[in-house]
Scaffold this motif. Structure first.
Motif, PDB file in Angstrom:
ATOM      1  N   GLN A 276      48.047  44.082  34.613  1.00 27.71           N
ATOM      2  CA  GLN A 276      48.069  45.488  34.041  1.00 27.71           C
ATOM      3  C   GLN A 276      47.280  45.308  32.879  1.00 27.71           C
ATOM      4  OE1 GLN A 276      52.298  45.879  33.119  1.00 27.71           O
ATOM      5  NE2 GLN A 276      52.849  46.776  35.359  1.00 27.71           N
ATOM      6  N   LEU A 277      47.071  44.208  32.041  1.00 30.46           N
ATOM      7  CA  LEU A 277      46.596  44.221  30.935  1.00 30.46           C
ATOM      8  C   LEU A 277      44.888  44.003  31.350  1.00 30.46           C
ATOM      9  CD1 LEU A 277      46.103  43.818  27.745  1.00 30.46           C
ATOM     10  CD2 LEU A 277      46.336  41.350  28.476  1.00 30.46           C
ATOM     11  N   ILE A 278      44.635  43.615  32.388  1.00 29.87           N
ATOM     12  CA  ILE A 278      43.176  43.478  32.863  1.00 29.87           C
ATOM     13  C   ILE A 278      42.538  44.870  33.394  1.00 29.87           C
ATOM     14  CG2 ILE A 278      41.707  42.616  34.728  1.00 29.87           C
ATOM     15  CD1 ILE A 278      43.640  40.075  34.567  1.00 29.87           C
ATOM     16  N   LEU A 279      43.463  45.608  34.263  1.00 33.73           N
ATOM     17  CA  LEU A 279      43.110  46.760  34.874  1.00 33.73           C
ATOM     18  C   LEU A 279      43.023  47.695  33.960  1.00 33.73           C
ATOM     19  CD1 LEU A 279      45.480  46.798  37.985  1.00 33.73           C
ATOM     20  CD2 LEU A 279      42.784  46.208  37.955  1.00 33.73           C
TER      21      LEU A 279
ATOM     22  N   ASP B 163      32.774  42.138  36.483  1.00 32.73           N
ATOM     23  CA  ASP B 163      33.691  41.359  35.547  1.00 32.73           C
ATOM     24  C   ASP B 163      34.610  40.387  36.184  1.00 32.73           C
ATOM     25  OD1 ASP B 163      32.141  42.260  33.562  1.00 32.73           O
ATOM     26  OD2 ASP B 163      33.878  43.413  32.487  1.00 32.73           O
ATOM     27  N   ILE B 164      34.508  38.981  36.065  1.00 36.47           N
ATOM     28  CA  ILE B 164      35.489  38.080  36.671  1.00 36.47           C
ATOM     29  C   ILE B 164      36.720  37.935  35.733  1.00 36.47           C
ATOM     30  CG2 ILE B 164      35.768  36.024  37.954  1.00 36.47           C
ATOM     31  CD1 ILE B 164      32.891  35.920  38.454  1.00 36.47           C
ATOM     32  N   TYR B 165      37.877  37.813  36.220  1.00 40.99           N
ATOM     33  CA  TYR B 165      38.907  37.553  35.479  1.00 40.99           C
ATOM     34  C   TYR B 165      39.567  36.617  36.107  1.00 40.99           C
ATOM     35  CZ  TYR B 165      38.485  41.841  32.723  1.00 40.99           C
ATOM     36  OH  TYR B 165      38.021  42.985  31.949  1.00 40.99           O
ATOM     37  N   ALA B 166      39.540  35.317  35.729  1.00 37.28           N
ATOM     38  CA  ALA B 166      40.011  33.984  36.456  1.00 37.28           C
ATOM     39  C   ALA B 166      41.460  33.682  35.713  1.00 37.28           C
ATOM     40  CB  ALA B 166      39.309  32.747  36.314  1.00 37.28           C
ATOM     41  N   ILE B 167      42.486  33.499  36.516  1.00 32.20           N
ATOM     42  CA  ILE B 167      43.792  33.503  35.981  1.00 32.20           C
ATOM     43  C   ILE B 167      44.293  32.251  36.418  1.00 32.20           C
ATOM     44  CG2 ILE B 167      46.190  34.274  36.240  1.00 32.20           C
ATOM     45  CD1 ILE B 167      44.961  37.029  36.716  1.00 32.20           C
ATOM     46  N   GLY B 168      44.902  31.432  35.503  1.00 28.77           N
ATOM     47  CA  GLY B 168      45.511  30.082  35.607  1.00 28.77           C
ATOM     48  C   GLY B 168      46.820  30.098  36.651  1.00 28.77           C
ATOM     49  N   ASP B 169      47.414  28.848  36.417  1.00 29.88           N
ATOM     50  CA  ASP B 169      48.598  28.609  37.552  1.00 29.88           C
ATOM     51  C   ASP B 169      49.656  29.646  37.129  1.00 29.88           C
ATOM     52  OD1 ASP B 169      46.786  26.361  37.068  1.00 29.88           O
ATOM     53  OD2 ASP B 169      48.244  25.204  37.927  1.00 29.88           O
ATOM     54  N   VAL B 170      50.027  30.355  38.224  1.00 25.28           N
ATOM     55  CA  VAL B 170      51.201  31.521  38.221  1.00 25.28           C
ATOM     56  C   VAL B 170      52.643  30.630  38.290  1.00 25.28           C
ATOM     57  CG1 VAL B 170      51.936  33.356  38.895  1.00 25.28           C
ATOM     58  CG2 VAL B 170      49.696  33.314  38.693  1.00 25.28           C
ATOM     59  N   HIS B 171      52.725  29.932  39.344  1.00 24.55           N
ATOM     60  CA  HIS B 171      54.071  29.190  39.573  1.00 24.55           C
ATOM     61  C   HIS B 171      55.051  29.889  39.595  1.00 24.55           C
ATOM     62  CE1 HIS B 171      52.595  25.037  39.995  1.00 24.55           C
ATOM     63  NE2 HIS B 171      51.998  24.762  39.003  1.00 24.55           N
TER      64      HIS B 171
ATOM     65  N   GLU C 152      38.882  43.941  42.941  1.00 25.62           N
ATOM     66  CA  GLU C 152      39.089  43.170  44.214  1.00 25.62           C
ATOM     67  C   GLU C 152      40.213  42.058  43.580  1.00 25.62           C
ATOM     68  OE1 GLU C 152      36.836  40.248  47.234  1.00 25.62           O
ATOM     69  OE2 GLU C 152      35.697  41.231  45.697  1.00 25.62           O
ATOM     70  N   ARG C 153      40.858  41.372  44.579  1.00 25.32           N
ATOM     71  CA  ARG C 153      41.967  40.352  44.247  1.00 25.32           C
ATOM     72  C   ARG C 153      41.489  39.039  45.163  1.00 25.32           C
ATOM     73  NH1 ARG C 153      46.355  42.312  45.198  1.00 25.32           N
ATOM     74  NH2 ARG C 153      47.034  43.087  42.807  1.00 25.32           N
TER      75      ARG C 153
ATOM     76  N   LYS D 195      35.753  44.949  38.825  1.00 20.62           N
ATOM     77  CA  LYS D 195      36.434  43.730  38.682  1.00 20.62           C
ATOM     78  C   LYS D 195      36.832  42.921  39.639  1.00 20.62           C
ATOM     79  CE  LYS D 195      38.268  46.204  34.595  1.00 20.62           C
ATOM     80  NZ  LYS D 195      39.686  47.005  33.783  1.00 20.62           N
ATOM     81  N   LEU D 196      36.894  41.519  39.592  1.00 23.20           N
ATOM     82  CA  LEU D 196      37.392  40.664  40.329  1.00 23.20           C
ATOM     83  C   LEU D 196      38.597  39.889  39.670  1.00 23.20           C
ATOM     84  CD1 LEU D 196      37.572  38.962  43.069  1.00 23.20           C
ATOM     85  CD2 LEU D 196      35.974  37.624  41.952  1.00 23.20           C
ATOM     86  N   ILE D 197      39.725  39.785  40.103  1.00 26.66           N
ATOM     87  CA  ILE D 197      40.991  39.334  39.674  1.00 26.66           C
ATOM     88  C   ILE D 197      41.200  37.995  40.696  1.00 26.66           C
ATOM     89  CG2 ILE D 197      43.291  39.201  39.262  1.00 26.66           C
ATOM     90  CD1 ILE D 197      43.136  42.259  38.881  1.00 26.66           C
ATOM     91  N   LEU D 198      40.948  36.875  40.095  1.00 21.51           N
ATOM     92  CA  LEU D 198      40.734  35.544  40.615  1.00 21.51           C
ATOM     93  C   LEU D 198      41.872  34.534  40.323  1.00 21.51           C
ATOM     94  CD1 LEU D 198      39.064  33.643  42.831  1.00 21.51           C
ATOM     95  CD2 LEU D 198      37.707  33.062  40.649  1.00 21.51           C
ATOM     96  N   TYR D 199      42.752  34.193  41.190  1.00 19.63           N
ATOM     97  CA  TYR D 199      43.836  33.199  40.754  1.00 19.63           C
ATOM     98  C   TYR D 199      43.180  32.050  41.301  1.00 19.63           C
ATOM     99  CZ  TYR D 199      47.002  36.844  40.146  1.00 19.63           C
ATOM    100  OH  TYR D 199      47.740  38.179  39.585  1.00 19.63           O
ATOM    101  N   LEU D 200      43.456  30.889  40.462  1.00 17.30           N
ATOM    102  CA  LEU D 200      43.035  29.574  40.743  1.00 17.30           C
ATOM    103  C   LEU D 200      43.839  28.762  41.433  1.00 17.30           C
ATOM    104  CD1 LEU D 200      41.025  29.047  37.185  1.00 17.30           C
ATOM    105  CD2 LEU D 200      40.233  29.831  39.297  1.00 17.30           C
TER     106      LEU D 200
END
Length: 261
Positions: A49-52, A30-38, A93-94, A62-67
């Motif tokens: 935490q919600l994703i995990l 499962d890929i969780y792509a995350i938008g701009d954290v800034h 994985e991150r 699970k792949l946590i992917l920052y864009l």
């Protein structure tokens, strides 16, 4: 800071080096792509935490992917990168992609200057998160050489090397993941780094850019931004909006988001 990192600080050619484009199959993931954290480290940790905590009927990775755009404008860019370098449970994985703000921070570290335009583009807040007050140093008539020494002591070498190694895109069978978007009709291998990190108007049109879904950040909107063959998930976390993730399982998508309390 290590000797190797100090040498990198003086490597002018690194500014123009082409960033990697990754291509992976990622079966049973499962890929969780995350938008701009800034720099919004609190939201970053809350969303992870919600994703995990999510479970499925069958064991899946699970792949946590920052864009990209991890840094600038927000209060804790240092904390964001620290968290990106932290460990995850087994099966998770991150990965982080490079955004235009991350690239500008990296270029700034290669040639530090108290007159750099990046400081007015969110850089002051980034440096403050490392305990460096650019305005105070400028008021004390600090030279650029002295400023570079301050930065070499304040910025962990692991952070510099992290910024240097960020890829600019990830391709999986179902989608391309990038920070800003893609030049329409141009294969990924021929895309320009600048477009992948900066493009906006030429990409946000009524025409798909690629033969597969493009998931991106960079162009903020109050809610996820849908278009032909694209999904934008920069929902203005640094401006008080939520931090949003797109959950991709095969061709099925859904959104998760967290907000400031």
């Amino acid at each position: 800071m290590t000797t190797a990192a100090k040498q990198h600080f003086d490597d002018r050619d690194a500014r123009s080096a082409r960033r990697k484009r990754l291509e992976r199959q990622l079966p049973n993931t499962d890929i969780y792509a995350i938008g701009d954290v800034h720099g919004c480290c609190g939201l970053q940790k809350k969303l992870e935490q919600l994703i995990l905590a999510e479970n499925s009927d069958e064991p899946r990775n699970k792949l946590i992917l920052y864009l990209g755009d991890l840094v600038d404008r927000g209060p804790d860019s240092k904390g964001v990168i620290d968290h990106c370098l932290s460990s995850l449970p087994d099966g998770c994985e991150r990965l982080s992609l490079c955004g235009n703000h991350d690239q500008l921070f990296f270029e700034f570290l290669l040639r530090p200057s108290l007159s750099a335009h990046w400081l007015d583009f969110g850089g002051r807040e980034t440096l403050m998160s490392y305990g460096v007050d650019a305005d105070e140093l400028a008021g004390g008539h600090t030279s650029d050489e002295e400023f570079a020494q301050v930065l070499s002591e304040a910025i962990p070498s692991a952070h510099f090397l992290f910024l240097q190694a960020l890829p600019v895109a990830l391709t999986v069978p179902e989608a391309h993941f990038v920070h800003a978007g893609m030049r329409i009709g141009v294969p990924m291998e021929d895309q320009d780094d600048h477009d992948l990190m900066w493009i906006r108007e030429e990409f946000l049109v009524d025409e798909p850019a690629s033969d597969r879904l493009v998931v991106h950040g960079h162009s903020p909107a109050p809610t996820p931004r849908m278009g032909p063959g694209r999904i934008g998930i920069d929902t203005k976390a640094v401006g008080g909006g939520p931090l949003t993730a797109l959950h991709l399982r095969g061709e099925t998508t859904r959104f998760l988001s967290v907000s400031f309390d």
